[in-house]
Design a protein around this motif. Sequence first.
Motif, PDB file in Angstrom:
ATOM      1  N   LYS A  63       7.842 -13.005  -9.544  1.00  0.00           N
ATOM      2  CA  LYS A  63       8.632 -11.933  -8.913  1.00  0.00           C
ATOM      3  C   LYS A  63       8.300 -10.567  -9.519  1.00  0.00           C
ATOM      4  O   LYS A  63       9.140  -9.677  -9.588  1.00  0.00           O
ATOM      5  N   GLN A  64       7.061 -10.414  -9.977  1.00  0.00           N
ATOM      6  CA  GLN A  64       6.582  -9.141 -10.513  1.00  0.00           C
ATOM      7  C   GLN A  64       5.775  -8.423  -9.440  1.00  0.00           C
ATOM      8  O   GLN A  64       5.282  -9.049  -8.495  1.00  0.00           O
ATOM      9  N   PRO A  65       5.584  -7.113  -9.579  1.00  0.00           N
ATOM     10  CA  PRO A  65       4.810  -6.390  -8.575  1.00  0.00           C
ATOM     11  C   PRO A  65       3.333  -6.779  -8.627  1.00  0.00           C
ATOM     12  O   PRO A  65       2.798  -7.119  -9.683  1.00  0.00           O
ATOM     13  N   ALA A  66       2.701  -6.710  -7.468  1.00  0.00           N
ATOM     14  CA  ALA A  66       1.268  -6.972  -7.356  1.00  0.00           C
ATOM     15  C   ALA A  66       0.582  -5.679  -6.941  1.00  0.00           C
ATOM     16  O   ALA A  66       1.187  -4.826  -6.301  1.00  0.00           O
ATOM     17  N   ASP A  67      -0.669  -5.521  -7.328  1.00  0.00           N
ATOM     18  CA  ASP A  67      -1.412  -4.305  -7.001  1.00  0.00           C
ATOM     19  C   ASP A  67      -2.677  -4.677  -6.229  1.00  0.00           C
ATOM     20  O   ASP A  67      -3.670  -5.116  -6.808  1.00  0.00           O
ATOM     21  N   PHE A  68      -2.604  -4.513  -4.911  1.00  0.00           N
ATOM     22  CA  PHE A  68      -3.752  -4.789  -4.050  1.00  0.00           C
ATOM     23  C   PHE A  68      -4.471  -3.495  -3.658  1.00  0.00           C
ATOM     24  O   PHE A  68      -5.274  -3.491  -2.734  1.00  0.00           O
ATOM     25  N   SER A  69      -4.203  -2.397  -4.358  1.00  0.00           N
ATOM     26  CA  SER A  69      -4.764  -1.096  -3.977  1.00  0.00           C
ATOM     27  C   SER A  69      -6.262  -0.997  -4.246  1.00  0.00           C
ATOM     28  O   SER A  69      -6.942  -0.185  -3.645  1.00  0.00           O
ATOM     29  N   ARG A  70      -6.768  -1.815  -5.158  1.00  0.00           N
ATOM     30  CA  ARG A  70      -8.208  -1.810  -5.438  1.00  0.00           C
ATOM     31  C   ARG A  70      -8.622  -3.224  -5.830  1.00  0.00           C
ATOM     32  O   ARG A  70      -7.798  -4.012  -6.300  1.00  0.00           O
ATOM     33  N   THR A  71      -9.874  -3.512  -5.606  1.00  0.00           N
ATOM     34  CA  THR A  71     -10.418  -4.822  -5.955  1.00  0.00           C
ATOM     35  C   THR A  71     -11.518  -4.620  -6.985  1.00  0.00           C
ATOM     36  O   THR A  71     -12.624  -4.198  -6.640  1.00  0.00           O
ATOM     37  N   GLU A 102      11.879 -19.936  -5.261  1.00  0.00           N
ATOM     38  CA  GLU A 102      13.226 -19.512  -4.862  1.00  0.00           C
ATOM     39  C   GLU A 102      13.273 -18.012  -4.608  1.00  0.00           C
ATOM     40  O   GLU A 102      12.500 -17.240  -5.189  1.00  0.00           O
ATOM     41  N   GLY A 103      14.192 -17.595  -3.758  1.00  0.00           N
ATOM     42  CA  GLY A 103      14.390 -16.170  -3.494  1.00  0.00           C
ATOM     43  C   GLY A 103      13.252 -15.561  -2.691  1.00  0.00           C
ATOM     44  O   GLY A 103      12.614 -16.240  -1.880  1.00  0.00           O
ATOM     45  N   THR A 104      13.025 -14.275  -2.930  1.00  0.00           N
ATOM     46  CA  THR A 104      11.981 -13.553  -2.214  1.00  0.00           C
ATOM     47  C   THR A 104      10.989 -12.971  -3.216  1.00  0.00           C
ATOM     48  O   THR A 104      11.280 -12.876  -4.410  1.00  0.00           O
ATOM     49  N   SER A 105       9.834 -12.568  -2.694  1.00  0.00           N
ATOM     50  CA  SER A 105       8.808 -12.020  -3.567  1.00  0.00           C
ATOM     51  C   SER A 105       7.950 -11.036  -2.789  1.00  0.00           C
ATOM     52  O   SER A 105       7.803 -11.144  -1.568  1.00  0.00           O
ATOM     53  N   GLY A 106       7.383 -10.086  -3.512  1.00  0.00           N
ATOM     54  CA  GLY A 106       6.463  -9.129  -2.897  1.00  0.00           C
ATOM     55  C   GLY A 106       7.159  -7.940  -2.275  1.00  0.00           C
ATOM     56  O   GLY A 106       8.381  -7.922  -2.099  1.00  0.00           O
ATOM     57  N   ALA A 107       6.344  -6.942  -1.924  1.00  0.00           N
ATOM     58  CA  ALA A 107       6.879  -5.701  -1.376  1.00  0.00           C
ATOM     59  C   ALA A 107       7.597  -5.915  -0.044  1.00  0.00           C
ATOM     60  O   ALA A 107       8.514  -5.182   0.294  1.00  0.00           O
ATOM     61  N   MET A 108       7.178  -6.942   0.718  1.00  0.00           N
ATOM     62  CA  MET A 108       7.815  -7.208   2.010  1.00  0.00           C
ATOM     63  C   MET A 108       9.031  -8.116   1.879  1.00  0.00           C
ATOM     64  O   MET A 108       9.669  -8.438   2.882  1.00  0.00           O
ATOM     65  N   ARG A 109       9.346  -8.536   0.645  1.00  0.00           N
ATOM     66  CA  ARG A 109      10.505  -9.392   0.366  1.00  0.00           C
ATOM     67  C   ARG A 109      10.483 -10.651   1.239  1.00  0.00           C
ATOM     68  O   ARG A 109      11.493 -11.036   1.828  1.00  0.00           O
ATOM     69  N   LEU A 110       9.335 -11.286   1.286  1.00  0.00           N
ATOM     70  CA  LEU A 110       9.202 -12.526   2.039  1.00  0.00           C
ATOM     71  C   LEU A 110       9.763 -13.685   1.217  1.00  0.00           C
ATOM     72  O   LEU A 110       9.829 -13.607  -0.008  1.00  0.00           O
ATOM     73  N   PRO A 111      10.126 -14.779   1.887  1.00  0.00           N
ATOM     74  CA  PRO A 111      10.548 -15.958   1.125  1.00  0.00           C
ATOM     75  C   PRO A 111       9.445 -16.352   0.149  1.00  0.00           C
ATOM     76  O   PRO A 111       8.261 -16.369   0.508  1.00  0.00           O
ATOM     77  N   ALA A 112       9.834 -16.658  -1.073  1.00  0.00           N
ATOM     78  CA  ALA A 112       8.840 -16.947  -2.107  1.00  0.00           C
ATOM     79  C   ALA A 112       7.933 -18.110  -1.711  1.00  0.00           C
ATOM     80  O   ALA A 112       6.726 -18.081  -1.989  1.00  0.00           O
ATOM     81  N   ARG A 113       8.471 -19.126  -1.045  1.00  0.00           N
ATOM     82  CA  ARG A 113       7.624 -20.246  -0.632  1.00  0.00           C
ATOM     83  C   ARG A 113       6.542 -19.777   0.350  1.00  0.00           C
ATOM     84  O   ARG A 113       5.398 -20.224   0.273  1.00  0.00           O
TER      85      ARG A 113
END
Length: 194
Positions: A63-71, A102-113
């Motif tokens: 449930k931490q932020p991810a950074d897809f801004s650069r590869t 459990e819960g949500t994850s990511g900037a779009m708050r999608l279901p974690a599964r």
Amino acid sequence: MTNEAPPRVGDLLRTAAARATPLVRATADASLGAPTPCAEYDVRALLNHLFDVVVNFRALAAKQPADFSRTPDRLADADWRDHFEAETGKLVEAWSAPGAEEGTSGAMRLPARTVGCMVLLDLTVHAWDLARATGRSFAPDPAVVAGLVAEVEGMAPMARRMKVFGEAVDVPADATAFERLLATTGRDPRARVA
């Protein structure tokens, strides 16, 4: 009739990783410029993308932020194959941890599964992309395919709007479950790579 719980994402990722990491490890440096079924990626770019996905989705499991801004070009490191395997192991551990689904994850708050199934899909279909690009065969574990079917069908409309999936490809009646899954993502499972 029993309602069995679906397999845990961490277990499915462990199974998928066991098929994908040997394929990545055996990729020859001479193949890195080869085209792949993903028109925007050669093999090097595909592997860097997959590496980035593995690292960022590990953060999403916690449930931490991810950074897809650069590869970053992780293949510039001579030990990139070892690092990919190590990072994939950490991804499996992260999604196997209590509460990861459990819960949500990511900037779009999608279901974690759903988020966990996204990385499972990437590890599976990009392994196929890599195999196809390098003239090798790849067959995912049937349990992984079965675990992805409903999730992929559910995420397909949004994924197409976001240009993550292409339009679904028609497949013959004798197509396997994995070929149907690939077709849902916009891949032609029987086409040759240019």
